[in-house]
Design a protein around this motif. Structure first.
Motif, mmCIF file in Angstrom:
data_model
loop_
_atom_site.group_PDB
_atom_site.id
_atom_site.type_symbol
_atom_site.label_atom_id
_atom_site.label_comp_id
_atom_site.label_asym_id
_atom_site.label_seq_id
_atom_site.Cartn_x
_atom_site.Cartn_y
_atom_site.Cartn_z
ATOM 1 N N UNK A 228 0.917 -1.098 0.007
ATOM 2 C CA UNK A 228 0.059 -0.067 -0.082
ATOM 3 C C UNK A 228 0.912 1.362 0.023
ATOM 4 N N UNK A 229 0.539 2.194 -0.646
ATOM 5 C CA UNK A 229 1.071 3.369 -0.909
ATOM 6 C C UNK A 229 0.520 4.553 -0.471
ATOM 7 N N UNK A 230 0.675 5.259 0.610
ATOM 8 C CA UNK A 230 -0.058 6.231 1.207
ATOM 9 C C UNK A 230 0.439 7.537 0.333
ATOM 10 N N UNK A 231 -0.586 8.491 -0.291
ATOM 11 C CA UNK A 231 -0.544 9.700 -0.920
ATOM 12 C C UNK A 231 -0.361 10.849 0.125
ATOM 13 N N UNK A 232 0.628 11.259 0.644
ATOM 14 C CA UNK A 232 0.738 12.286 1.903
ATOM 15 C C UNK A 232 1.789 11.443 2.772
ATOM 16 N N UNK A 233 1.798 12.237 3.756
ATOM 17 C CA UNK A 233 3.185 11.885 4.713
ATOM 18 C C UNK A 233 2.538 11.257 6.017
ATOM 19 N N UNK A 234 1.415 11.669 6.637
ATOM 20 C CA UNK A 234 0.827 11.023 7.901
ATOM 21 C C UNK A 234 0.636 9.598 7.638
ATOM 22 N N UNK A 235 0.851 8.736 8.669
ATOM 23 C CA UNK A 235 0.723 7.404 8.403
ATOM 24 C C UNK A 235 -0.097 6.979 9.752
ATOM 25 N N UNK A 236 -0.864 7.729 10.370
ATOM 26 C CA UNK A 236 -1.631 7.428 11.650
ATOM 27 C C UNK A 236 -2.574 6.432 11.308
ATOM 28 N N UNK B 279 6.048 15.479 -1.100
ATOM 29 C CA UNK B 279 5.290 16.152 -2.083
ATOM 30 C C UNK B 279 4.563 17.248 -1.356
ATOM 31 N N UNK B 280 3.673 17.283 -0.167
ATOM 32 C CA UNK B 280 2.618 18.178 0.419
ATOM 33 C C UNK B 280 3.359 19.530 0.986
ATOM 34 N N UNK B 281 4.665 19.513 1.122
ATOM 35 C CA UNK B 281 5.271 20.208 2.202
ATOM 36 C C UNK B 281 5.042 21.685 1.769
ATOM 37 N N UNK B 282 5.469 22.062 0.649
ATOM 38 C CA UNK B 282 5.509 23.488 0.301
ATOM 39 C C UNK B 282 4.027 23.969 0.001
ATOM 40 N N UNK B 283 2.906 23.042 -0.357
ATOM 41 C CA UNK B 283 1.638 23.531 -0.566
ATOM 42 C C UNK B 283 0.973 23.811 0.542
ATOM 43 N N UNK B 284 1.030 22.775 1.538
ATOM 44 C CA UNK B 284 0.501 22.990 2.912
ATOM 45 C C UNK B 284 1.034 24.275 3.766
ATOM 46 N N UNK B 285 2.575 24.482 3.720
ATOM 47 C CA UNK B 285 2.875 25.778 4.262
ATOM 48 C C UNK B 285 2.280 27.014 3.510
ATOM 49 N N UNK B 286 2.380 27.043 2.410
ATOM 50 C CA UNK B 286 1.771 28.265 1.472
ATOM 51 C C UNK B 286 0.665 28.556 2.040
ATOM 52 N N UNK C 199 -2.792 20.165 0.687
ATOM 53 C CA UNK C 199 -1.906 19.490 -0.430
ATOM 54 C C UNK C 199 -2.382 19.703 -1.958
ATOM 55 N N UNK C 200 -3.388 20.273 -2.077
ATOM 56 C CA UNK C 200 -3.966 20.226 -3.391
ATOM 57 C C UNK C 200 -3.637 21.484 -4.109
ATOM 58 N N UNK C 201 -2.344 21.762 -4.184
ATOM 59 C CA UNK C 201 -1.690 22.606 -5.390
ATOM 60 C C UNK C 201 -1.255 21.542 -6.444
ATOM 61 N N UNK C 202 -1.495 22.059 -7.720
ATOM 62 C CA UNK C 202 -1.031 21.306 -8.673
ATOM 63 C C UNK C 202 0.184 20.401 -8.631
ATOM 64 N N UNK C 203 1.101 21.238 -8.474
ATOM 65 C CA UNK C 203 2.494 20.604 -8.643
ATOM 66 C C UNK C 203 2.788 19.682 -7.502
ATOM 67 N N UNK C 204 2.477 19.975 -6.295
ATOM 68 C CA UNK C 204 2.584 19.140 -5.156
ATOM 69 C C UNK C 204 1.743 17.822 -5.376
ATOM 70 N N UNK C 205 0.559 17.976 -5.799
ATOM 71 C CA UNK C 205 -0.308 17.099 -5.936
ATOM 72 C C UNK C 205 0.103 16.089 -6.809
#
Length: 306
Positions: A76-84, A104-111, A280-286
Motif C-alpha cells: 500500500x502506498x500512502x498519498x501524503x506523509x501522515x501514517x496514523x 510532496x505536500x510540504x510547500x503546498x500546505x505551508x503556503x 496538499x491540493x496545489x497542482x505541482x505538489x499533488x
C-alpha cells in the motif's frame, strides 16, 4: 488471457489533476480500480472492495489490523506523509509493504497556511461575505510582521511554514519533543509556555488526540488565531466553540475536521475560515505526490514478484 493484478484507488481525487499516475500504474501492467464513491471509503466499504486487490493507493482510509488481515494486499502506498491511519506493525507482520510521500505536500500546505493566516488577520473572507450580502463593512485587521506564531509539530511542513512566516517578519516558536533548536531564531518551548506568548498557533502534528484542549485554551492570550491543517482530532471543538463565543479566539482556519465531509457547528461562526481538507491540493505538489505513490507501489509490488 491472464488477468492483471488489481490496484484499488483510495483518494477520490487521485489522477484528477493529471492522469500521469494512473497511466503509470496501467503501463506497469496493473488493472486500476477507481474510487466509485468519489469520497473517502468507510471501513465497511473498504472491506467490500478489497477482495482480489493486491495494491492500494491509500489516502486516510482506516487501515487497521482487522482490515489488513482480511485483505490480500501485498503493498500500500500512502498519498501524503501522515501514517496514523495505517497499522504499520500489522502490515509488517502480514508482509504488506508500506510507503508514503513525505515531501510532496510540504510547500503546498505551508503556503496555504500562511495565506489563511493572512486571510484571518485581515478578515478577507468575512468581508467578502458581507459585501455579497449588500454591506459595506470595512474592518481593521492586523499585519503579520512582529506577530509571534507557535508551530506545533516542527517536521517538514512545520519547518517550511516557519521559514515562510519568518521571512515576513514573524517570530516563530516550535513545540515538538524532537526539536533541538537547530533553526536560527526559532526557540523550542512547552505548549503552555508557547501559547501564553503567541498571537497564533498552527497545528502540524500527527495523531488524533486533542492538543488544543481546555488547558491549552486557558493558556492562550485573548484574540488568538488557530490554524489546523493537520488532523481534525487535534482540536477539542467544545473548547473551541467556547473560546470563539468568549472572544478568546479571534479567528480559526480548519482544513482538517473531526469528520469529513464536515457539516458541524463551526460552519455557523463568521470568525471561521473552512476548507475541505485541501492542504496538499496545489497542482505541482499533488501531481508529485500521486506519481511518487504510484511508483512506490509499483516498486514494492515488483519486488514481491507481482
Amino acid at each position: 488471457m491472464t488477468q492483471k493484478p488489481k490496484i484499488l484507488i483510495g483518494p477520490s481525487s487521485y489522477g484528477n489533476v493529471d492522469p500521469a499516475p494512473i497511466t503509470l500504474l496501467r503501463e506497469a501492467g496493473y488493472e486500476v480500480v477507481a474510487n466509485d464513491l468519489k469520497r473517502r471509503y468507510t471501513r465497511e466499504e473498504l472491506l467490500d472492495r478489497l477482495p482480489g486487490i493486491v495494491g492500494l493507493i491509500a489516502g486516510l482510509e482506516p487501515l487497521d489490523r482487522p482490515i489488513l488481515e482480511t485483505s490480500e494486499l501485498k503493498a500500500l502506498a500512502r498519498v501524503g506523509s501522515g501514517m496514523v491511519n495505517v497499522d504499520q506493525s500489522a502490515a509488517g507482520e502480514l508482509g504488506i509493504k508500506v510507503s508514503n510521500t513525505p515531501d510532496g505536500p510540504t510547500l503546498a500546505v505551508a503556503e496555504l497556511t500562511v495565506g489563511c493566516l493572512m486571510n484571518l488577520l485581515r478578515e478577507t473572507s468575512a468581508m467578502d461575505r458581507s459585501m455579497r450580502a449588500g454591506k459595506w463593512d470595512k474592518r481593521t485587521g492586523r499585519q503579520l510582521r512582529d506577530l509571534t506564531v507557535t508551530i506545533v509539530g516542527f517536521g517538514r511542513i512545520g519547518r517550511k511554514t516557519g521559514e515562510l512566516l519568518g521571512a515576513l517578519g514573524v517570530t516563530i516558536i516550535a513545540v515538538d519533543p524532537m526539536y533541538r533548536e537547530d533553526v536560527a531564531g526559532v526557540a523550542g518551548m512547552s505548549l503552555h509556555d508557547a501559547l501564553s506568548q503567541s498571537d497564533a498557533v498552527s497545528l502540524h502534528a500527527s495523531g488524533e488526540e486533542a492538543i488544543l484542549d481546555a488547558h491549552a485554551f486557558a493558556s492562550m492570550k485573548d484574540g488568538m488565531y488557530v490554524l489546523n491543517p493537520g488532523r481534525g482530532g487535534l482540536v477539542d471543538y467544545k473548547c473551541l466553540f467556547d473560546a470563539l463565543d468568549s472572544g478568546k479566539i479571534a479567528g480559526v482556519w480548519a482544513d482538517a475536521h473531526p469528520e469529513e465531509p464536515y457539516k458541524g457547528a463551526l460552519l455557523n461562526y463568521d470568525q471561521a475560515l473552512l476548507t475541505p481538507h485541501i492542504g496538499s491540493y496545489a497542482r505541482e505538489g499533488r501531481v508529485k505526490m500521486e506519481v511518487d505513490a504510484a511508483q512506490n507501489l509499483i516498486d514494492d509490488l515488483k519486488a514481491a514478484g507481482i
